[in-house]
Design an enzyme around this catalytic site. Structure first.
Site, PDB file in Angstrom:
ATOM      1  CG  ASP A   1     -48.377-162.120 -29.136  1.00 20.12           C
ATOM      2  OD1 ASP A   1     -48.115-162.242 -27.924  1.00 20.12           O
ATOM      3  OD2 ASP A   1     -49.426-161.590 -29.563  1.00 20.12           O
TER       4      ASP A   1
ATOM      5  CB  VAL B   1     -40.868-163.434 -11.995  1.00 26.06           C
ATOM      6  CG1 VAL B   1     -40.878-162.163 -11.145  1.00 26.06           C
ATOM      7  CG2 VAL B   1     -41.879-164.446 -11.469  1.00 26.06           C
TER       8      VAL B   1
END
Lengths: 47, 306, 298
Positions: free
Chosen positions: C124, C15
């Site tokens: 990525d 988060v």
């Protein structure tokens, strides 16, 4: 580091293990580069 | 390398390292003595014999005893990793994690046996040799909970630094560069044998404090010097322009520096030799040393058992 | 030392909050790593982020300010980067020039070069992992898939890099790839900056191969030795490579050097694909327009 303390000269290296990988099809197709391996090992030796 | 966390957080002088270890031990010794005081106050009916026995047996271990126990288990990690067929670098990282853990925690707080598997499992993850905790626990004949129990504590004790530069890659690098510098003068079959021997010696060196005092290349060159001094000296002379000045008075081989701008070869040679000495100071505790120390820890943490 | 003021995002394993570092009043982002529910202990992505970001300090790589434990959660304190390249590309109200594109590409390549010279693969790279700081600096972020360049005998997983930016060797399941996979991603990002739409948007992994080869031509054993050993190779459509004219039509604002650089990053054979140094020293960065100064970027 502009002045690396080694000269990467692939022609001088008799590295049976790496040389054997260079001849494997799946290594060649993957883009395996012996000079990248040599560069990494030499960097670890001269860092 | 100077940017690496290995250099910034995990390289010490011998004095500093001794200080760190004695500080950890002192912290827990104080706590143990306080607990002992509380224990004695809450057990007023102990007989003289019992009190005497507690005084003798339930004492905290010394920093040296801690070091012996940590080394005993660190050595076991290497052999256990071998049995589990883990890659050399994974085993080396596990030893590194394990020994670093006990630079901020005492064996009196965390039984090394409990941290043993956690460092191995965490090293597998950190070195991209991932296996599920269940299959790891099965191979290691322990439980998943036991493996994971101290994972956070381990990561925190590592100061959240996981990258390890082990001397194995440096060995490979020198293996290549020697061929270049001594080209045509080295017998490759012989070099292969030297390489294999040095690799084994590197694993032993990981159990010494050399890894905190020297860089991976220095450790590698020290091991190479031990393995084959002639080869190493020839390489040093050609690589770092060392010329052997045999005319010196006391006949001792003096090395004169020709090209001062390059690496200070004399200085490097001194460092390598002092590193060699540290590597040779192996601490190989016997099993019953470990058993005695573990018992002492148990008594010091549970005087009632005395 | 750190306050968590506002939750700004939630992923599978973390988060993200906005906050402030009290001692310096510096805006920061805190990535709180979820720890419960992961049966194998600490998640690999978290371990990778911590492991590799700790080793790198570079203006074009996101800074890991601090790491701490709290309530049994691992918290990564990262520098605050309010925007990313995907936002800029998509927001058509933002006009940007060739000089802007050159600046973003230069910063991306410098960041990738720093990773690779530390022998770290990112795996990525895509526009929304290229974050932008208030002073215009572009920084590579999200090292959750990063790893050390493989040791020779290692088998790396080919299931990495977000599909549209995935190199052909990965699409074919290669296990011994190199930093060339990151260079491919940068090449696709470069094309997307010029087009302002995704360049190779495959619908799924199979379609991705088809979209890639339709746009750039199907490689053969001649230009990529041993490619035919990949099992997936025999099932694909053969397309001709685009002519130079065709490329010029696709990228009308691109200079010849820009096309050369992009084509070099999108070479099919990973052996021949340009590496970061070859890109950084290419003619494209020597010709006008000069790259926009970061603080003047949109």
């Amino acid at each position: 580091d502009l002045h690396k303390r080694y000269v990467l000269s692939e022609a001088h290296y008799e590295d049976p293990f790496i040389k054997s990988l260079q001849t494997k099809k799946e290594y060649i197709a993957s883009g395996f580069r012996a000079d990248y391996v040599y560069d990494r090992m030499l960097t670890e030796a001269f860092m | 390398y100077r940017h690496s966390t290995q250099y910034r957080f995990w390289s010490f002088t011998p004095e500093r390292l001794a200080q760190i270890r004695s500080d950890v031990n002192a912290r827990v010794t104080t706590k143990t003595q306080l607990d002992m005081k509380v224990f004695l106050e809450s057990h007023p009916n102990l007989t003289q014999d019992e009190l005497a026995a507690i005084k003798v047996k339930a004492v905290p271990v010394s920093p040296h005893e801690e070091l012996l126990l940590v080394n005993y288990f660190a050595r076991m990690i290497l052999s256990f990793a071998g049995k589990m067929n883990l890659p050399t670098e994974v085993a080396a990282t596990a030893v590194s994690f394990f020994r670093k853990f006990f630079l901020s925690n005492s064996v009196m707080e965390f039984p090394p046996k409990e941290v043993f598997h956690t460092t191995l499992f965490f090293a597998c993850k950190s070195e991209n040799y991932f296996m599920g905790v269940e299959s790891f626990a099965k191979k290691a004949k322990t439980s998943a909970d036991a493996v994971l129990k101290h994972e956070f504590k381990l990561l925190e004790s590592l100061n959240f630094t996981l990258m390890n530069h082990h001397p194995y890659k440096a060995l490979h690098g020198f293996f290549l560069d020697i061929q270049n510098v001594l080209s045509g003068k080295v017998d490759m079959k012989y070099m292969g044998q030297v390489y294999t021997n040095c690799k084994k010696s590197i694993s032993d060196a990981l159990l010494t404090d050399a890894i905190y005092f020297y860089t991976p290349p220095q450790i590698t060159l020290a091991i190479l010097l031990t393995e084959d001094e002639a080869l190493m000296m020839r390489y040093m002379q050609l690589k770092f322009n060392l010329n052997v000045d045999t005319s010196s008075a006391n006949g001792q081989k003096e090395f004169k520096q020709e090209d001062p701008s390059a690496i200070n070869a004399e200085r490097l040679l001194e460092i390598i030799k002092s590193c060699q000495a540290v590597i040779e100071e192996k601490i190989i505790p016997a099993k019953d040393d470990a058993v005695k120390i573990t018992a002492k820890i148990h008594y010091s943490q549970n005087p009632i058992s005395v | 030392e750190y306050s968590k003021e506002k939750k700004v995002g939630e992923g599978t394993y973390a988060v993200v909050y906005l906050g402030t570092k009290r001692s310096s009043n510096r805006r920061i982002a805190i990535k709180e790593i979820k720890t419960s529910g992961f049966k194998d202990g600490l998640d690999m992505s978290a371990i990778r982020e911590v492991k590799y970001l700790q080793e790198m300090q570079h203006v074009n790589v996101i800074e890991l300010v601090d790491v701490f434990m709290a309530q049994n959660n691992l918290n990564l304190v990262l520098e605050f980067l309010p925007a990313d390249l995907e936002m800029v590309i998509k927001d058509t109200s933002i006009l940007f020039t060739q000089a802007d594109i050159k600046s973003w590409l230069l910063m991306t390549l410098r960041g990738v070069h720093h990773c690779h010279r530390n022998f770290i693969l990112h795996r990525d790279l895509k526009p929304n992992n290229l974050l932008l700081s208030p002073d215009g600096q572009l920084k590579i972020a999200d090292f959750g898939l990063a790893r050390n360049m493989g040791s020779p005998q290692e088998f790396l997983t080919s299931n990495v890099v977000t599909r549209w930016y995935r190199a052909p060797e990965l699409l074919f399941g290669a296990r011994h790839y190199t930093g060339a996979v990151d260079m491919w991603s940068v090449g696709v990002i470069f094309a997307e900056l010029m087009l302002r739409i995704p360049y190779l948007p495959g619908k799924d992994d199979i379609d991705q191969i088809d979209v890639t080869f339709r746009a750039l031509g199907t490689p053969t054993d001649k230009d990529w030795p041993e490619i035919s050993t990949f099992s997936a190779y025999n099932k694909i459509q053969i397309y001709p490579p685009p002519s130079r004219e065709e490329l010029r039509r696709r990228f009308i604002a691109a200079t010849e050097n820009a096309l050369d650089l992009m084509s070099g990053m999108l070479l099919m054979n990973p052996h021949k694909r340009l590496d970061p140094i070859q890109c950084l020293t290419s003619e494209y960065f020597l010709e006008l327009p000069e790259p926009t100064v970061p603080s003047e970027l949109p």
